[in-house]
Design a protein around this motif. Structure first.
Motif, PDB file in Angstrom:
ATOM      1  N   GLN A  11       0.833  -1.201   0.000  1.00 17.34           N
ATOM      2  CA  GLN A  11       0.000   0.000   0.000  1.00 17.34           C
ATOM      3  C   GLN A  11       0.869   1.253   0.000  1.00 17.34           C
ATOM      4  OE1 GLN A  11      -3.002  -0.107   3.150  1.00 17.34           O
ATOM      5  NE2 GLN A  11      -3.167  -2.322   2.894  1.00 17.34           N
ATOM      6  N   ALA A  12       1.967   1.223   0.734  1.00 16.28           N
ATOM      7  CA  ALA A  12       2.882   2.364   0.761  1.00 16.28           C
ATOM      8  C   ALA A  12       3.480   2.603  -0.622  1.00 16.28           C
ATOM      9  CB  ALA A  12       3.982   2.133   1.790  1.00 16.28           C
ATOM     10  N   LYS A  13       3.849   1.534  -1.297  1.00 14.70           N
ATOM     11  CA  LYS A  13       4.390   1.656  -2.654  1.00 14.70           C
ATOM     12  C   LYS A  13       3.340   2.244  -3.597  1.00 14.70           C
ATOM     13  CE  LYS A  13       7.512  -2.320  -2.207  1.00 14.70           C
ATOM     14  NZ  LYS A  13       7.814  -3.694  -2.695  1.00 14.70           N
ATOM     15  N   ILE A  14       2.090   1.830  -3.433  1.00  8.82           N
ATOM     16  CA  ILE A  14       1.012   2.341  -4.274  1.00  8.82           C
ATOM     17  C   ILE A  14       0.826   3.838  -4.076  1.00  8.82           C
ATOM     18  CG2 ILE A  14      -1.504   2.276  -4.605  1.00  8.82           C
ATOM     19  CD1 ILE A  14      -1.320  -0.774  -4.074  1.00  8.82           C
ATOM     20  N   VAL A  15       0.943   4.301  -2.819  1.00 14.51           N
ATOM     21  CA  VAL A  15       0.847   5.740  -2.539  1.00 14.51           C
ATOM     22  C   VAL A  15       1.906   6.501  -3.329  1.00 14.51           C
ATOM     23  CG1 VAL A  15       1.191   7.512  -0.765  1.00 14.51           C
ATOM     24  CG2 VAL A  15      -0.222   5.507  -0.270  1.00 14.51           C
ATOM     25  N   LEU A  16       3.150   6.025  -3.280  1.00 14.45           N
ATOM     26  CA  LEU A  16       4.217   6.700  -4.014  1.00 14.45           C
ATOM     27  C   LEU A  16       3.973   6.659  -5.517  1.00 14.45           C
ATOM     28  CD1 LEU A  16       7.484   5.676  -2.095  1.00 14.45           C
ATOM     29  CD2 LEU A  16       6.049   7.694  -1.787  1.00 14.45           C
ATOM     30  N   GLU A  17       3.520   5.527  -6.005  1.00 14.56           N
ATOM     31  CA  GLU A  17       3.238   5.405  -7.447  1.00 14.56           C
ATOM     32  C   GLU A  17       2.156   6.388  -7.885  1.00 14.56           C
ATOM     33  OE1 GLU A  17       4.588   3.767  -9.872  1.00 14.56           O
ATOM     34  OE2 GLU A  17       5.896   2.315  -8.873  1.00 14.56           O
ATOM     35  N   SER A  40      10.377  16.044  -0.638  1.00 13.01           N
ATOM     36  CA  SER A  40      11.058  15.261  -1.664  1.00 13.01           C
ATOM     37  C   SER A  40      12.277  14.535  -1.114  1.00 13.01           C
ATOM     38  CB  SER A  40      11.474  16.160  -2.834  1.00 13.01           C
ATOM     39  OG  SER A  40      10.400  16.325  -3.731  1.00 13.01           O
ATOM     40  N   GLY A  41      12.958  15.163  -0.158  1.00 11.31           N
ATOM     41  CA  GLY A  41      14.080  14.477   0.465  1.00 11.31           C
ATOM     42  C   GLY A  41      13.652  13.183   1.133  1.00 11.31           C
ATOM     43  N   PHE A  42      12.630  13.261   1.974  1.00 14.59           N
ATOM     44  CA  PHE A  42      12.164  12.057   2.662  1.00 14.59           C
ATOM     45  C   PHE A  42      11.539  11.060   1.681  1.00 14.59           C
ATOM     46  CE2 PHE A  42      11.879  15.187   6.257  1.00 14.59           C
ATOM     47  CZ  PHE A  42      12.883  14.618   7.020  1.00 14.59           C
ATOM     48  N   ILE A  43      10.849  11.571   0.681  1.00 14.78           N
ATOM     49  CA  ILE A  43      10.249  10.689  -0.326  1.00 14.78           C
ATOM     50  C   ILE A  43      11.330   9.916  -1.069  1.00 14.78           C
ATOM     51  CG2 ILE A  43       8.990  10.707  -2.520  1.00 14.78           C
ATOM     52  CD1 ILE A  43       7.411  13.162  -1.303  1.00 14.78           C
ATOM     53  N   ALA A  44      12.452  10.566  -1.361  1.00 11.74           N
ATOM     54  CA  ALA A  44      13.551   9.902  -2.058  1.00 11.74           C
ATOM     55  C   ALA A  44      14.050   8.689  -1.281  1.00 11.74           C
ATOM     56  CB  ALA A  44      14.696  10.882  -2.312  1.00 11.74           C
ATOM     57  N   LEU A  45      14.004   8.754   0.060  1.00 15.45           N
ATOM     58  CA  LEU A  45      14.437   7.614   0.863  1.00 15.45           C
ATOM     59  C   LEU A  45      13.541   6.403   0.629  1.00 15.45           C
ATOM     60  CD1 LEU A  45      15.329   9.257   4.304  1.00 15.45           C
ATOM     61  CD2 LEU A  45      16.847   8.682   2.411  1.00 15.45           C
ATOM     62  N   GLY A  46      12.247   6.638   0.529  1.00 12.42           N
ATOM     63  CA  GLY A  46      11.336   5.538   0.240  1.00 12.42           C
ATOM     64  C   GLY A  46      11.568   4.955  -1.142  1.00 12.42           C
ATOM     65  N   LEU A 397       0.409   4.233  11.587  1.00 14.89           N
ATOM     66  CA  LEU A 397       0.414   3.970  10.149  1.00 14.89           C
ATOM     67  C   LEU A 397      -0.311   2.671   9.828  1.00 14.89           C
ATOM     68  CD1 LEU A 397       4.067   5.074   9.298  1.00 14.89           C
ATOM     69  CD2 LEU A 397       1.966   6.271   8.676  1.00 14.89           C
ATOM     70  N   ASN A 398      -0.083   1.654  10.631  1.00 12.68           N
ATOM     71  CA  ASN A 398      -0.764   0.382  10.396  1.00 12.68           C
ATOM     72  C   ASN A 398      -2.260   0.469  10.681  1.00 12.68           C
ATOM     73  OD1 ASN A 398       1.409  -1.289   9.536  1.00 12.68           O
ATOM     74  ND2 ASN A 398       2.145  -1.433  11.642  1.00 12.68           N
ATOM     75  N   LYS A 399      -2.646   1.257  11.679  1.00 17.43           N
ATOM     76  CA  LYS A 399      -4.055   1.360  12.068  1.00 17.43           C
ATOM     77  C   LYS A 399      -4.854   2.257  11.119  1.00 17.43           C
ATOM     78  CE  LYS A 399      -7.044   2.831  15.946  1.00 17.43           C
ATOM     79  NZ  LYS A 399      -7.947   1.677  15.908  1.00 17.43           N
ATOM     80  N   PHE A 400      -4.277   3.405  10.761  1.00 20.63           N
ATOM     81  CA  PHE A 400      -5.053   4.407  10.026  1.00 20.63           C
ATOM     82  C   PHE A 400      -4.633   4.588   8.571  1.00 20.63           C
ATOM     83  CE2 PHE A 400      -5.004   5.908  14.516  1.00 20.63           C
ATOM     84  CZ  PHE A 400      -6.355   5.709  14.782  1.00 20.63           C
ATOM     85  N   GLY A 401      -3.458   4.131   8.194  1.00 18.53           N
ATOM     86  CA  GLY A 401      -2.976   4.363   6.842  1.00 18.53           C
ATOM     87  C   GLY A 401      -2.074   5.585   6.787  1.00 18.53           C
ATOM     88  N   PHE A 402      -1.783   6.028   5.581  1.00 21.86           N
ATOM     89  CA  PHE A 402      -0.716   7.008   5.368  1.00 21.86           C
ATOM     90  C   PHE A 402      -1.255   8.440   5.337  1.00 21.86           C
ATOM     91  CE2 PHE A 402       0.550   2.941   3.524  1.00 21.86           C
ATOM     92  CZ  PHE A 402       1.619   2.672   4.357  1.00 21.86           C
ATOM     93  N   TYR A 420      -5.296  12.678  10.469  1.00 23.38           N
ATOM     94  CA  TYR A 420      -5.659  14.062  10.154  1.00 23.38           C
ATOM     95  C   TYR A 420      -4.923  14.540   8.898  1.00 23.38           C
ATOM     96  CZ  TYR A 420      -7.265  14.149  15.065  1.00 23.38           C
ATOM     97  OH  TYR A 420      -7.901  13.885  16.262  1.00 23.38           O
ATOM     98  N   GLY A 421      -5.458  15.607   8.303  1.00 29.93           N
ATOM     99  CA  GLY A 421      -4.812  16.209   7.144  1.00 29.93           C
ATOM    100  C   GLY A 421      -5.001  15.371   5.897  1.00 29.93           C
ATOM    101  N   GLY A 422      -4.038  15.489   4.982  1.00 29.82           N
ATOM    102  CA  GLY A 422      -4.134  14.761   3.723  1.00 29.82           C
ATOM    103  C   GLY A 422      -3.953  13.264   3.896  1.00 29.82           C
ATOM    104  N   ASN A 423      -4.642  12.494   3.070  1.00 27.58           N
ATOM    105  CA  ASN A 423      -4.490  11.046   3.047  1.00 27.58           C
ATOM    106  C   ASN A 423      -3.561  10.679   1.891  1.00 27.58           C
ATOM    107  OD1 ASN A 423      -4.750   8.351   3.625  1.00 27.58           O
ATOM    108  ND2 ASN A 423      -6.877   8.172   2.957  1.00 27.58           N
ATOM    109  N   ASN A 424      -3.069   9.430   1.909  1.00 26.39           N
ATOM    110  CA  ASN A 424      -2.111   8.972   0.905  1.00 26.39           C
ATOM    111  C   ASN A 424      -0.942   9.957   0.810  1.00 26.39           C
ATOM    112  OD1 ASN A 424      -3.692   6.683   0.204  1.00 26.39           O
ATOM    113  ND2 ASN A 424      -5.028   8.026  -1.002  1.00 26.39           N
ATOM    114  N   PHE A 425      -0.387  10.258   1.983  1.00 24.55           N
ATOM    115  CA  PHE A 425       0.656  11.279   2.093  1.00 24.55           C
ATOM    116  C   PHE A 425       2.014  10.635   1.847  1.00 24.55           C
ATOM    117  CE2 PHE A 425       3.150  14.552   4.340  1.00 24.55           C
ATOM    118  CZ  PHE A 425       2.595  15.682   3.757  1.00 24.55           C
ATOM    119  N   SER A 426       2.773  11.214   0.934  1.00 27.83           N
ATOM    120  CA  SER A 426       3.961  10.537   0.401  1.00 27.83           C
ATOM    121  C   SER A 426       5.044  10.282   1.435  1.00 27.83           C
ATOM    122  CB  SER A 426       4.534  11.322  -0.775  1.00 27.83           C
ATOM    123  OG  SER A 426       3.689  11.255  -1.891  1.00 27.83           O
ATOM    124  N   TRP A 427       5.383  11.288   2.277  1.00 26.31           N
ATOM    125  CA  TRP A 427       6.506  10.991   3.173  1.00 26.31           C
ATOM    126  C   TRP A 427       6.106  10.012   4.267  1.00 26.31           C
ATOM    127  CZ3 TRP A 427       7.699  16.631   5.114  1.00 26.31           C
ATOM    128  CH2 TRP A 427       6.973  16.941   6.269  1.00 26.31           C
TER     129      TRP A 427
END
Length: 441
Positions: A11-17, A40-46, A397-402, A420-427
């Motif tokens: 699911q985390a990979k799908i968010v980034l995709e 983008s810095g933190f996203i690059a790590l993923g 993260l496991n309970k609520f998602g990204f 809270y805030g945006g869902n499917n959040f990249s970092w």
């Protein structure tokens, strides 16, 4: 046959995709439709764990917006979108003689690229030295910009001139600044509150201050000298400076591999001065942790937030101070609560009257700060507390998602079905991947 549900890491990979835009990754759809600097810095790590080419492209794309003087803006407007305010027309970065052809903002964010580059190199099993060589000078140029343009007292501590530069946009620490700032009532065309609950976002009055600062910078054509002389918001931030120090450390390591002797020597000089000044000026003996310094009014802002613990990641405190700080605030202190009723780590002191567990950086848990503090705790050998903060991070993260951020109150979390805030959040997705996959720790 029913389709097998995706694992959480899938699911985390799908968010980034889904958030990948062909050459960079947006933080999340609608709410943040452009490229953000430290995101983008933190996203690059993923990405580095699952697609190194995309990790490299993420960094290249961010550096494509670097100004001629080494400055890297906090937003790059590669694409068109009307779902975010303030957009490129408000920032008007073209007013600066240093700005590139690409539309950008005229303010920056915590400088994470140095340590992100070293992390990506490690994740590649030291196979991406050519890429390190490709981008090293640009990242070094960014550090040179900070120490030659944002350090008016030549003390190794750089200032931020806008709350958005801190990354911790509406922390209660800034309330001390806003109460003395006479900002006009600008006509706001906010879009964020159309995407997410307005009660979880900064107030309209806070936004008036945010826009007022940008209008001042535009009137000075983003000239650093004029901002340093006249800007009402001039803060030495422990998080921002810790990220710079950690990135210095990484550039020294990488520069040695590349035999960049001159740059490494300069980085070492900056580093020594920075750490000495950090401990001398930003450490509060009374509070037993690190605080902000208001350069404009020559005063400490004595509030404790998650940023107070970021210096652990950069190796700023000695072992004794590090252990005392963690013992006081995490093991038996206010951030965990006397009965452990809070997750680690709330973004602001839960015992403060300004603590708000739902409103952005005034209390909620943020995944990137937890990642920073987790790494810092490991650096000082405090594995038990490190595992506690990792456990709390993975729990939400496991309970609520990204989601973008999360409520720190354990009893309240049992009643919620989302963050809270945006869902499917990249970092959030990217750092989840890193915490599961990273074997270099």
């Amino acid at each position: 046959m029913a389709k097998k549900p995706h694992s959480k890491i899938e699911q985390a990979k799908i968010v980034l995709e889904k958030n990948w835009q062909g050459s960079f990754t947006i933080p999340c759809e609608g709410l943040y439709p452009f490229q953000w600097n430290w995101d983008s810095g933190f996203i690059a790590l993923g990405w580095a764990h699952i697609n190194m080419d995309r990790a490299k492209q993420e960094i290249r794309s961010l550096l494509s917006g670097q100004w001629k003087n080494g400055f890297i803006p906090h937003i790059l407007f590669h694409n068109e979108s009307d779902s975010y305010f303030p957009g490129p027309e408000v920032h008007a970065s073209y007013l600066s003689p240093h700005s590139p052809a690409l539309k950008t903002s005229g303010i920056t964010q915590p400088p994470v690229l140095g340590f992100v580059l070293e992390e990506c190199f490690k994740i590649s099993h030291n196979e991406e030295l050519d890429f390190v060589r490709e981008v090293f000078d640009a990242i070094y140029h960014n550090h040179h910009y900070f120490y030659t343009n944002r350090d008016p007292k030549n003390e190794g501590l750089v200032y931020i001139c806008h709350n958005w530069e801190a990354g911790t946009d509406n922390t209660p620490v800034w309330d001390e600044i806003w109460k003395d700032l006479e900002s006009p009532e600008y006509q706001l065309d906010r879009r964020d509150t159309k995407h997410v609950d307005a009660s979880n976002r900064p107030s309209n009055r806070e936004y008036q201050h945010y826009i007022h600062l940008i209008e001042l910078f535009k009137s000075w054509k983003y000239d650093d000298g004029l901002i340093a002389s006249n800007g009402p918001f001039l803060i030495q931030d422990p998080l921002f400076n810790a990220m710079l120090i950690k990135s210095n450390e990484s550039l020294i390591n990488l520069g040695n591999l590349l035999e960049k002797k001159e740059q490494v020597s300069q980085l070492r000089r900056w580093q020594q001065k920075a750490k000495e000044s950090f401990n001398k000026k930003l450490y509060s003996k009374e509070l037993g942790t690190y605080v902000y310094y208001d350069l404009r009014n020559e005063r400490h802002l004595n509030y404790v937030s998650s940023s107070s613990f970021a210096p652990l990641f950069a190796g700023v405190p000695n072992q004794e101070i590090a252990e005392e700080m963690v013992r006081w605030y995490f093991e038996k202190g206010t951030f965990s609560g006397n009965k452990g009723q809070f997750l680690l780590c709330a973004s602001f002191d839960p015992k403060s009257t300004s603590f708000d567990p739902k409103r952005y950086w005034r209390g909620p848990v943020w995944i990137n700060l937890n990642w920073i503090i987790y790494r810092g705790l490991l650096r000082y050998g405090m594995k038990d507390v490190a595992e506690k903060i990792k456990h709390d991070t993975m729990y939400v993260l496991n309970k609520f998602g990204f989601y973008e951020y999360f409520d720190p109150r354990k009893e309240v979390l049992n009643t919620l079905d989302k963050g809270y805030g945006g869902n499917n959040f990249s970092w959030s997705a990217a750092l989840y991947i890193d915490m599961l996959k990273n074997t270099n720790l």
